[in-house]
Enzyme design. Structure first.
Site, PDB file in Angstrom:
ATOM      1  CE1 TYR A  78      -3.781   2.414   0.777  1.00  0.00           C
ATOM      2  CE2 TYR A  78      -2.188   3.382   2.278  1.00  0.00           C
ATOM      3  CZ  TYR A  78      -3.378   3.458   1.588  1.00  0.00           C
ATOM      4  OH  TYR A  78      -4.158   4.575   1.695  1.00  0.00           O
ATOM      5  CG  ASP A 103       0.615   4.667   8.703  1.00  0.00           C
ATOM      6  OD1 ASP A 103       1.564   4.632   7.909  1.00  0.00           O
ATOM      7  OD2 ASP A 103      -0.579   4.803   8.329  1.00  0.00           O
ATOM      8  CG  ASP A 173      -2.332   6.755   3.989  1.00  0.00           C
ATOM      9  OD1 ASP A 173      -3.198   5.899   3.738  1.00  0.00           O
ATOM     10  OD2 ASP A 173      -1.401   6.554   4.790  1.00  0.00           O
ATOM     11  CB  SER A 174      -8.308   9.095   3.768  1.00  0.00           C
ATOM     12  OG  SER A 174      -8.922   8.355   2.750  1.00  0.00           O
ATOM     13  CG  ASP A 176     -12.641   2.284   4.655  1.00  0.00           C
ATOM     14  OD1 ASP A 176     -12.064   2.383   3.560  1.00  0.00           O
ATOM     15  OD2 ASP A 176     -12.573   1.268   5.371  1.00  0.00           O
TER      16      ASP A 176
HETATM   17  N1  SAM Z   1      -1.180   4.155   5.794  1.00  0.00           N
HETATM   18  C1  SAM Z   1      -2.138   3.175   6.149  1.00  0.00           C
HETATM   19  C2  SAM Z   1      -1.916   1.868   5.403  1.00  0.00           C
HETATM   20  O1  SAM Z   1      -0.807   1.384   5.364  1.00  0.00           O
HETATM   21  O2  SAM Z   1      -2.850   1.305   4.924  1.00  0.00           O
HETATM   22  C3  SAM Z   1      -3.583   3.462   6.164  1.00  0.00           C
HETATM   23  C4  SAM Z   1      -4.397   4.523   6.598  1.00  0.00           C
HETATM   24  S1  SAM Z   1      -3.944   5.837   7.675  1.00  0.00           S
HETATM   25  C5  SAM Z   1      -3.680   5.126   9.234  1.00  0.00           C
HETATM   26  C6  SAM Z   1      -5.429   6.765   7.655  1.00  0.00           C
HETATM   27  C7  SAM Z   1      -5.379   7.992   8.554  1.00  0.00           C
HETATM   28  O3  SAM Z   1      -6.252   9.004   8.081  1.00  0.00           O
HETATM   29  C8  SAM Z   1      -5.790   7.705   9.992  1.00  0.00           C
HETATM   30  O4  SAM Z   1      -4.677   7.840  10.830  1.00  0.00           O
HETATM   31  C9  SAM Z   1      -6.875   8.757  10.273  1.00  0.00           C
HETATM   32  O5  SAM Z   1      -6.793   9.282  11.573  1.00  0.00           O
HETATM   33  C10 SAM Z   1      -6.567   9.797   9.214  1.00  0.00           C
HETATM   34  N2  SAM Z   1      -7.679  10.698   8.906  1.00  0.00           N
HETATM   35  C11 SAM Z   1      -8.984  10.389   8.796  1.00  0.00           C
HETATM   36  N3  SAM Z   1      -9.711  11.489   8.530  1.00  0.00           N
HETATM   37  C12 SAM Z   1      -8.839  12.533   8.455  1.00  0.00           C
HETATM   38  C13 SAM Z   1      -8.998  13.930   8.201  1.00  0.00           C
HETATM   39  N4  SAM Z   1     -10.194  14.472   7.979  1.00  0.00           N
HETATM   40  N5  SAM Z   1      -7.881  14.702   8.189  1.00  0.00           N
HETATM   41  C14 SAM Z   1      -6.660  14.154   8.417  1.00  0.00           C
HETATM   42  N6  SAM Z   1      -6.468  12.849   8.669  1.00  0.00           N
HETATM   43  C15 SAM Z   1      -7.542  12.044   8.691  1.00  0.00           C
END
Ligand code: SAM
Length: 306
Positions: A78, A103, A173-174, A176
């Site tokens: 990913y 992350d 990288d959001s 769902d």
């Molecule tokens: N990098 C990861 C992977 O290897 O699949 C996947 C997803 S990453 C952890 C998604 C991040 O988006 C989450 O930490 C979440 O807190 C963040 N997120 C969700 N909504 C957001 C927003 N409105 N603004 C900024 N970050 C957001």
């Protein structure tokens, strides 16, 4: 007659004894499961439930609101694709913005590019950053790069106020679209992304699964065709621990110098300083870059017609 009683499993929460089952209204009627060796962290931030567990076969796993975000074993598929698909499609990317991605894995991949001078990241949830630094050091290593500026906040608000024409690339990288990431899939957000890109700049956003979410993908594609006046493409990769085992990306460019995403112009695989700092790439290469844009017929029909 008879009316045989069908018993509900005693525990319908995500963690059933010994196994984690990923249940969500976004993929009704199915749930991929991983055997749990040990739960390492369980917390509740202002935005979501956060769990880290040691799995039997995929290493450590990060779960937000019951949905797997990454595992140590397959995160490369990913992180490398969501980053190098956009950054290897333009020459000399200098300013990069990451939305979400708390992350740090996307930061690690952006940091492989020596042309990059500035890496801004806007993640809404500080707990994701802290937990990743504690439990996923090989992913959070991205934060150690001196080019990184971390801002804790909402990516939608950040982009609304971002200076026009600033970034060579924006990577979204959001999680769902249920929960804090909802607006990251909506038209006004794409409009501000377009505004923040320099002419001929590129965006890559997490764009769900061909098998599960053609309806969401259709909406994203038609919004993007209206907004991004360069090119608009869908690509995908295989990630075994994501629902249905695949995940897609929308790759678009803003009006200006043309970008042909299918023909990478900025190779990264053999870059010596990247390999020295982070080790060799595990998934991405120039062939898989071009191949990622080949679509199964059912999806091609829908995406091309939008
Ligand atoms: N990098 C990861 C992977 O290897 O699949 C996947 C997803 S990453 C952890 C998604 C991040 O988006 C989450 O930490 C979440 O807190 C963040 N997120 C969700 N909504 C957001 C927003 N409105 N603004 C900024 N970050 C957001």
């Amino acid at each position: 007659g008879g009316g045989e009683m069908i018993k509900e499993p005693s525990c319908m929460s995500s963690v059933i004894p010994g196994w984690f089952s990923e249940m969500s209204p976004m993929w009704p009627g199915e749930a991929h499961s991983l055997k749990v060796e040990k739960i390492l962290f369980q917390g509740k931030s202002d935005y979501q439930d956060v769990i880290v567990f040691q799995s039997a076969t995929y290493g450590k796993v990060l779960v937000l609101d019951g949905v797997i975000q990454l595992t140590e074993r397959d995160e490369c598929a990913y992180q490398e694709m969501i980053t190098h698909l956009p950054l290897c499609s333009i020459s000399n990317p200098k300013k990069v913005l990451v939305i979400g991605g708390g992350d740090g894995g996307v930061l690690r991949e952006v940091a492989r590019h020596s042309s990059v001078e500035q890496i801004d990241i806007c993640e809404i949830d500080k707990m994701v950053v802290d937990v990743s630094k504690q439990y996923f050091p090989k992913v959070a290593v991205g934060y150690e790069d001196p080019r990184v500026n971390l801002l804790i906040g909402d990516g939608v608000a950040f982009l609304k106020n971002a200076a026009e024409g600033t970034y060579d690339a924006v990577i979204v990288d959001s999680s769902d679209p249920i929960g804090p990431a909802k607006e990251l899939f909506e038209k006004p957000f794409f409009e501000s992304v377009n505004g923040a890109l320099r002419p001929g700049g590129v965006v890559c956003t997490q764009a769900e699964s061909l098998w599960l979410h053609m309806d969401i993908i259709e909406d994203i594609v038609s919004n993007c065709r209206e907004i991004f006046k360069g090119s608009v493409n869908y690509a995908w990769t295989s990630v075994p621990t994501y629902p249905s085992g695949v995940i897609g990306f929308m790759l678009c460019s803003s009006e200006g110098p043309q970008v042909d995403f299918k023909k990478p112009v900025n190779p990264i695989e053999a870059d010596e300083s990247s390999v020295k700092s982070f080790g060799p790439l595990k998934f991405y290469n120039a062939e898989i870059h071009s191949a990622a844009f080949c679509l199964p017929s059912f999806a091609k029909k829908v995406i091309d017609s939008k």
